[in-house]
Design an enzyme around this catalytic site. Sequence first.
Site, PDB file in Angstrom:
ATOM      1  N   GLU A 114     -25.050  11.229  11.152  1.00 42.54           N
ATOM      2  CA  GLU A 114     -23.893  12.067  11.496  1.00 42.54           C
ATOM      3  C   GLU A 114     -24.078  12.551  12.917  1.00 42.54           C
ATOM      4  OE1 GLU A 114     -24.393  15.174   8.691  1.00 42.54           O
ATOM      5  OE2 GLU A 114     -23.991  13.857   7.000  1.00 42.54           O
ATOM      6  N   LYS A 116     -24.352  15.510  15.665  1.00 42.10           N
ATOM      7  CA  LYS A 116     -24.853  16.882  15.633  1.00 42.10           C
ATOM      8  C   LYS A 116     -23.826  17.744  16.346  1.00 42.10           C
ATOM      9  CE  LYS A 116     -29.124  19.458  16.296  1.00 42.10           C
ATOM     10  NZ  LYS A 116     -28.545  20.690  16.738  1.00 42.10           N
ATOM     11  N   ASP A 118     -22.063  20.877  17.920  1.00 43.44           N
ATOM     12  CA  ASP A 118     -22.632  22.010  18.630  1.00 43.44           C
ATOM     13  C   ASP A 118     -21.797  23.263  18.389  1.00 43.44           C
ATOM     14  OD1 ASP A 118     -24.359  23.361  20.178  1.00 43.44           O
ATOM     15  OD2 ASP A 118     -23.613  22.620  22.100  1.00 43.44           O
ATOM     16  N   TYR A 226     -21.190  19.387   6.248  1.00 41.92           N
ATOM     17  CA  TYR A 226     -22.083  18.230   6.208  1.00 41.92           C
ATOM     18  C   TYR A 226     -23.238  18.355   5.209  1.00 41.92           C
ATOM     19  CZ  TYR A 226     -24.234  21.417   9.592  1.00 41.92           C
ATOM     20  OH  TYR A 226     -24.725  22.526  10.214  1.00 41.92           O
ATOM     21  N   LYS A 313     -31.433  14.152  20.134  1.00 41.93           N
ATOM     22  CA  LYS A 313     -30.550  14.875  21.059  1.00 41.93           C
ATOM     23  C   LYS A 313     -30.244  14.030  22.287  1.00 41.93           C
ATOM     24  CE  LYS A 313     -31.415  19.577  20.623  1.00 41.93           C
ATOM     25  NZ  LYS A 313     -30.639  20.727  20.967  1.00 41.93           N
ATOM     26  N   CYS A 407     -10.174  38.307  51.711  1.00 43.60           N
ATOM     27  CA  CYS A 407      -9.420  37.319  50.943  1.00 43.60           C
ATOM     28  C   CYS A 407      -9.145  36.093  51.815  1.00 43.60           C
ATOM     29  CB  CYS A 407      -8.109  37.926  50.449  1.00 43.60           C
ATOM     30  SG  CYS A 407      -7.057  36.717  49.630  1.00 43.60           S
ATOM     31  N   CYS A 410      -5.155  35.925  52.418  1.00 45.05           N
ATOM     32  CA  CYS A 410      -4.349  36.907  53.145  1.00 45.05           C
ATOM     33  C   CYS A 410      -5.182  37.836  54.019  1.00 45.05           C
ATOM     34  CB  CYS A 410      -3.488  37.714  52.178  1.00 45.05           C
ATOM     35  SG  CYS A 410      -4.444  38.863  51.181  1.00 45.05           S
ATOM     36  N   CYS A 425      -8.821  40.474  45.248  1.00 49.33           N
ATOM     37  CA  CYS A 425      -8.012  40.789  46.417  1.00 49.33           C
ATOM     38  C   CYS A 425      -6.981  41.818  45.958  1.00 49.33           C
ATOM     39  CB  CYS A 425      -7.305  39.539  46.933  1.00 49.33           C
ATOM     40  SG  CYS A 425      -6.000  39.964  48.111  1.00 49.33           S
ATOM     41  N   CYS A 431      -0.161  38.811  48.800  1.00 47.83           N
ATOM     42  CA  CYS A 431      -1.081  37.676  48.819  1.00 47.83           C
ATOM     43  C   CYS A 431      -0.410  36.460  48.143  1.00 47.83           C
ATOM     44  CB  CYS A 431      -2.358  38.089  48.098  1.00 47.83           C
ATOM     45  SG  CYS A 431      -3.625  36.829  48.090  1.00 47.83           S
TER      46      CYS A 431
HETATM   47  S1  IVH Z   1     -28.090  19.042   8.536  1.00 46.01           S
HETATM   48  C1  IVH Z   1     -31.989  20.992   6.588  1.00 46.01           C
HETATM   49  N1  IVH Z   1     -26.167  17.938   9.899  1.00 46.01           N
HETATM   50  O1  IVH Z   1     -28.134  21.586  13.677  1.00 46.01           O
HETATM   51  C2  IVH Z   1     -31.154  20.652   7.757  1.00 46.01           C
HETATM   52  N2  IVH Z   1     -27.135  19.931  10.770  1.00 46.01           N
HETATM   53  O2  IVH Z   1     -31.156  21.984  14.168  1.00 46.01           O
HETATM   54  C3  IVH Z   1     -29.724  20.783   7.478  1.00 46.01           C
HETATM   55  N3  IVH Z   1     -26.101  20.713  12.862  1.00 46.01           N
HETATM   56  O3  IVH Z   1     -28.893  24.385  11.708  1.00 46.01           O
HETATM   57  C4  IVH Z   1     -28.895  20.566   8.658  1.00 46.01           C
HETATM   58  N4  IVH Z   1     -24.613  19.098  13.031  1.00 46.01           N
HETATM   59  O4  IVH Z   1     -26.507  24.107  12.527  1.00 46.01           O
HETATM   60  C5  IVH Z   1     -27.051  18.959   9.844  1.00 46.01           C
HETATM   61  N5  IVH Z   1     -24.424  16.833  10.979  1.00 46.01           N
HETATM   62  C6  IVH Z   1     -25.292  17.853  10.920  1.00 46.01           C
HETATM   63  C7  IVH Z   1     -25.332  18.865  11.908  1.00 46.01           C
HETATM   64  C8  IVH Z   1     -26.277  19.893  11.802  1.00 46.01           C
HETATM   65  C9  IVH Z   1     -25.082  20.207  13.578  1.00 46.01           C
HETATM   66  C10 IVH Z   1     -26.853  21.923  13.231  1.00 46.01           C
HETATM   67  C11 IVH Z   1     -27.050  22.895  12.102  1.00 46.01           C
HETATM   68  C12 IVH Z   1     -28.531  23.051  11.942  1.00 46.01           C
HETATM   69  C13 IVH Z   1     -29.044  22.578  13.246  1.00 46.01           C
HETATM   70  C14 IVH Z   1     -30.403  21.964  13.029  1.00 46.01           C
END
Ligand code: IVH
Length: 669
Positions: A114, A116, A118, A226, A313, A407, A410, A425, A431
């Site tokens: 999946e 990640k 943010d 997720y 990452k 400014c 102006c 300003c 202005c």
């Molecule tokens: S699974 C036991 N899936 O990343 C771990 N986490 O560093 C369960 N996060 O605290 C997490 N996308 O806030 C999982 N597809 C994803 C995610 C995800 C973002 C975040 C989540 C977690 C942190 C882990």
Amino acid sequence: MTSPEAKKQIQELTDKINYHNNLYYQKNKTEISDYEFDQLLVNLTQLEKEFPELKLPDSPTQRVGGTITKEFPSVVHEYPMLSLGNTYSPQELEDFDGRVAKGLDGEPYEYFCELKFDGVSISLKYENGILVKGVTRGDGVRGDDVIANVKTIRSLPLKIKSKNVPAKFEVRGEVFLPKHVFKQLNKDREDIGEETYANARNTASGTLKMQDSSEVARRKLDCFLYYLLGEENNVETHEESIKKIESWGFQVSQTYKKCKNIAEVLKYIEHWEKKRNDLPLETDGVVIKVNNLRQQEQLGFTAKSPRWAIAFKYKAESVSTRLNGITYQVGRTGAVTPVAELEPIFLAGTTVKRASLHNANEIARLDLRIGDFVFVEKGGEIIPKVTAVDLTKRSGKLQPVKYISKCPECGTALVRQEGEANHYCPNEDGCPPQIKGRIEHFIQRKAMDIDSLGERTIAQLYDLGLAKTPADLYDLKKEDVMKLEGFKELSTKNLLQGIEVSKSVPFESVLFAIGIRFVGKTVAEKLARHFKTMDALAHATYEQLLEAPEVGEKIAQSVFDFFHRKESLREVERLKKAGLQFESSFKEPEKLSNALDGKSFVISGTFQNYERDQLKDVIVANGGKVLSSVSKKLDFLLAGENMGPAKREKAEELGVKIISEQEFEKMIK
Ligand code: IVH
């Protein structure tokens, strides 16, 4: 209306709203207009106010907020919320794979990948299909229950409709502000002279902890799920649990993929490295999970994180380039924004020439010098930012940047208020970008909605001396407009027609349009409905302004100052003469009784049978008045749970009667 009738209507409205919500959020379709949808919600809210005991636990009115939570209850997580091991390198990923293979004693296994996301992680608890808790991660062991705020997330089911849902389960996911929502939020803030937010993640996190859930509702948070937890879920793989929560109505990002081996995982990672920038939210990597739940269990956890998952990452793309200079932009409110002028450089798909530096503090923090090599980064589609100076390339003789004192547009000396990061300003009426910006603000859709006017036409009108203030627009003649480049008979007619039609936009929009600093659309609506007319608002004292909903000291002062400047008074007078709406046509909900006539209340704490806004409405509907602070004149302090001690002390000191929710209910029965 009798109680059984109300019950039936509440159910019907709820079903209708849920139907359209589901259509909109799950299927991207609409069958009714936004207005019609809002109307359904208004009707339901009204009924719930009259019959609070009939309000359903999953009522869609909760989406619009209204609860004030002073302190979020701390909750221990049933399953600790762990973090994931991180890596940036394919080699470490191979090592992880090796550990998995070893841990499973040669058994075959699959991965589930999946993105990640943010955002801010959240744990949602459902009991008998109803959302009962929404808890932040906190320290992983205990977090804060921010349920009222979580309920404003429209894509989240408040009640699961599917049959055969376990009596108890937990889903986890990530709450986020979609990129376009974050962008618009910052635009709106800039427009009314508020400082902008630095990034979507922190803003989402701050939003989730706001006390006023109606403000949270306006922010439009979203959520991807997720992770499914619980004892009776009846699933064998992570894939099945994802499919299951999808079928229960949870929003799952369609970016997942099952992978047979680590080579496929690496392909997935590569595939999303660039493409992730097209997604509606920010992502910072990929999460790789062993798919089989029994195998997950076998692999287990270390003290900090699962052995069955890892996060890969993406490195933030960063390049170093020369800072050729700093220019300064002046916005509508006079706020000055410094911009880094860079030696053009290719970064994440585009050529970058400029980057925002936010304000003088940021320049000082980075210790920037013209001629420095600086690192530039891009997060998704957000404007590139300068993250640091490449000190290895600094030559000795560069001088620290001296922030401008005048400014650039102006020449007026800039000012900086104590506690504010931005320079301003102060030459509001002379202005050029401030003048043009005010007209642009005035004509925007949320304001006077004059779409026959655009930035370029406004600039021309200004340059020709035809429009220096919004009121000048209403004096424009055909022969004036014909002077503009590219304007012929028909386009001129259109433009003037657009201006004419704007005279009928409601007072709420006019009040937003006139551009009082810190007065956004919502505050303008509250002010318009509270004071009813422009005249009443203009004559309000500072204290009276403070009594209006959503108005604190900063806004009260700004409104007061606005109506005490002769330039703005003259402008407002001209707009009135032009025929704009200066009176609210908003109808107060019908009065239910005279039981509270002439009585004033201050509401404090949380209540069992009412959301806070509901309580306000009930008081008003029964003839009472709601004030924001305790004074000698106050009749009752309506005390809920967790009421602030300061209010109680003050009420006791001044001899104001303190009543409970039950006593209050007796008063209106
Ligand atoms: S699974 C036991 N899936 O990343 C771990 N986490 O560093 C369960 N996060 O605290 C997490 N996308 O806030 C999982 N597809 C994803 C995610 C995800 C973002 C975040 C989540 C977690 C942190 C882990």
